[in-house]
Design a protein around this motif. Structure first.
Motif, PDB file in Angstrom:
ATOM      1  N   THR A  43      22.580 113.097 -83.263  1.00 18.03           N
ATOM      2  CA  THR A  43      23.640 112.787 -82.848  1.00 18.03           C
ATOM      3  C   THR A  43      23.910 112.850 -81.253  1.00 18.03           C
ATOM      4  OG1 THR A  43      24.169 115.465 -82.958  1.00 18.03           O
ATOM      5  CG2 THR A  43      24.682 113.895 -84.893  1.00 18.03           C
ATOM      6  N   LYS A  44      23.079 113.238 -80.576  1.00 14.96           N
ATOM      7  CA  LYS A  44      22.793 113.052 -79.197  1.00 14.96           C
ATOM      8  C   LYS A  44      23.094 111.595 -78.615  1.00 14.96           C
ATOM      9  CE  LYS A  44      22.065 117.439 -78.435  1.00 14.96           C
ATOM     10  NZ  LYS A  44      23.079 118.361 -78.245  1.00 14.96           N
ATOM     11  N   PRO A  45      23.784 111.218 -77.616  1.00 15.75           N
ATOM     12  CA  PRO A  45      23.917 109.831 -77.252  1.00 15.75           C
ATOM     13  C   PRO A  45      23.036 109.275 -76.610  1.00 15.75           C
ATOM     14  CG  PRO A  45      26.008 111.234 -76.391  1.00 15.75           C
ATOM     15  CD  PRO A  45      24.824 112.175 -77.210  1.00 15.75           C
ATOM     16  N   ASP A  46      22.678 107.880 -76.734  1.00 16.72           N
ATOM     17  CA  ASP A  46      21.421 107.412 -76.276  1.00 16.72           C
ATOM     18  C   ASP A  46      21.387 107.351 -74.622  1.00 16.72           C
ATOM     19  OD1 ASP A  46      20.725 106.475 -78.686  1.00 16.72           O
ATOM     20  OD2 ASP A  46      21.505 104.495 -78.714  1.00 16.72           O
ATOM     21  N   GLU A  47      22.564 107.511 -74.321  1.00 20.53           N
ATOM     22  CA  GLU A  47      22.613 107.610 -72.540  1.00 20.53           C
ATOM     23  C   GLU A  47      21.953 109.225 -72.160  1.00 20.53           C
ATOM     24  OE1 GLU A  47      25.661 106.963 -74.536  1.00 20.53           O
ATOM     25  OE2 GLU A  47      25.192 104.532 -73.960  1.00 20.53           O
ATOM     26  N   GLN A  48      22.195 109.794 -72.901  1.00 18.83           N
ATOM     27  CA  GLN A  48      21.820 111.331 -72.658  1.00 18.83           C
ATOM     28  C   GLN A  48      20.378 111.456 -72.663  1.00 18.83           C
ATOM     29  OE1 GLN A  48      24.204 114.220 -74.915  1.00 18.83           O
ATOM     30  NE2 GLN A  48      23.044 115.948 -73.991  1.00 18.83           N
ATOM     31  N   TRP A  49      19.815 110.638 -73.899  1.00 21.28           N
ATOM     32  CA  TRP A  49      18.227 110.773 -74.056  1.00 21.28           C
ATOM     33  C   TRP A  49      17.641 109.969 -72.719  1.00 21.28           C
ATOM     34  CZ3 TRP A  49      14.986 112.910 -77.411  1.00 21.28           C
ATOM     35  CH2 TRP A  49      15.934 113.511 -78.652  1.00 21.28           C
ATOM     36  N   GLU A  50      18.207 108.903 -72.421  1.00 32.13           N
ATOM     37  CA  GLU A  50      17.796 108.137 -71.270  1.00 32.13           C
ATOM     38  C   GLU A  50      17.907 108.971 -69.741  1.00 32.13           C
ATOM     39  OE1 GLU A  50      19.965 104.300 -71.228  1.00 32.13           O
ATOM     40  OE2 GLU A  50      19.276 103.971 -73.184  1.00 32.13           O
ATOM     41  N   ARG A  51      18.941 109.429 -69.714  1.00 29.42           N
ATOM     42  CA  ARG A  51      18.926 110.070 -68.360  1.00 29.42           C
ATOM     43  C   ARG A  51      17.953 111.446 -68.254  1.00 29.42           C
ATOM     44  NH1 ARG A  51      24.784 109.691 -69.035  1.00 29.42           N
ATOM     45  NH2 ARG A  51      24.833 111.675 -70.067  1.00 29.42           N
ATOM     46  N   LYS A  56      14.177 109.085 -77.944  1.00 29.40           N
ATOM     47  CA  LYS A  56      15.261 109.436 -78.987  1.00 29.40           C
ATOM     48  C   LYS A  56      14.431 108.973 -80.319  1.00 29.40           C
ATOM     49  CE  LYS A  56      19.696 109.149 -80.786  1.00 29.40           C
ATOM     50  NZ  LYS A  56      21.198 108.644 -80.714  1.00 29.40           N
ATOM     51  N   ALA A  92      23.452 116.054 -69.885  1.00 26.26           N
ATOM     52  CA  ALA A  92      24.813 115.575 -70.319  1.00 26.26           C
ATOM     53  C   ALA A  92      26.148 115.964 -69.231  1.00 26.26           C
ATOM     54  CB  ALA A  92      25.468 116.614 -71.638  1.00 26.26           C
TER      55      ALA A  92
END
Length: 93
Positions: A43-51, A56, A92
Motif C-alpha cells: 500500500t506504500k506509493p511507488d513514488e515513496q519507494w523510489e525516493r 517495491k 514520505a
C-alpha cells in the motif's frame, strides 16, 4: 488390561490439543504477521519507494513467497520493518 475411562479420554484429548496448539499457533502468528507486513508494503506509493531507493516489487515478491513458509516470511517481515519501512517513512516527507 487397563481400564478405559472417560476421564482418561478427556485427559488425552487435552494433551493432544495442547501439543497441536503449540505447533500451529506460532505458524499462524507468523502467517498473520507476514500478511500484515505484505499489505503495508503493497500500500506504500511507488513514488515513496523510489525516493527511498528501495525495490517495491522485489520486497512484495519476497514477502509473498515467505507468506506460506513461517520462518522465511517472519525473517523477511522483520527485516522489512527494521530496515525498509523506516526508509519509506523518511521518504514520505
Amino acid at each position: 488390561m487397563p481400564e478405559h475411562t472417560a476421564a482418561g479420554d478427556i485427559r488425552s484429548a487435552v494433551v493432544i490439543f495442547a501439543i497441536s496448539s503449540a505447533l500451529y499457533i506460532p505458524g499462524f502468528v507468523a502467517f498473520i504477521f507476514t500478511l500484515v507486513v505484505l499489505i503495508d508494503a503493497a500500500t506504500k506509493p511507488d513514488e515513496q519507494w523510489e525516493r527511498a531507493g528501495k525495490n517495491k516489487v522485489g520486497w512484495i515478491i519476497l514477502l509473498a513467497i515467505g507468506l506460506p513458509f513461517g520462518c522465511i516470511g517472519l525473517v523477511a517481515g522483520i527485516i522489512y520493518l527494521a530496515a525498509v519501512r523506516p526508509s519509506l517513512t523518511a521518504a514520505a516527507y
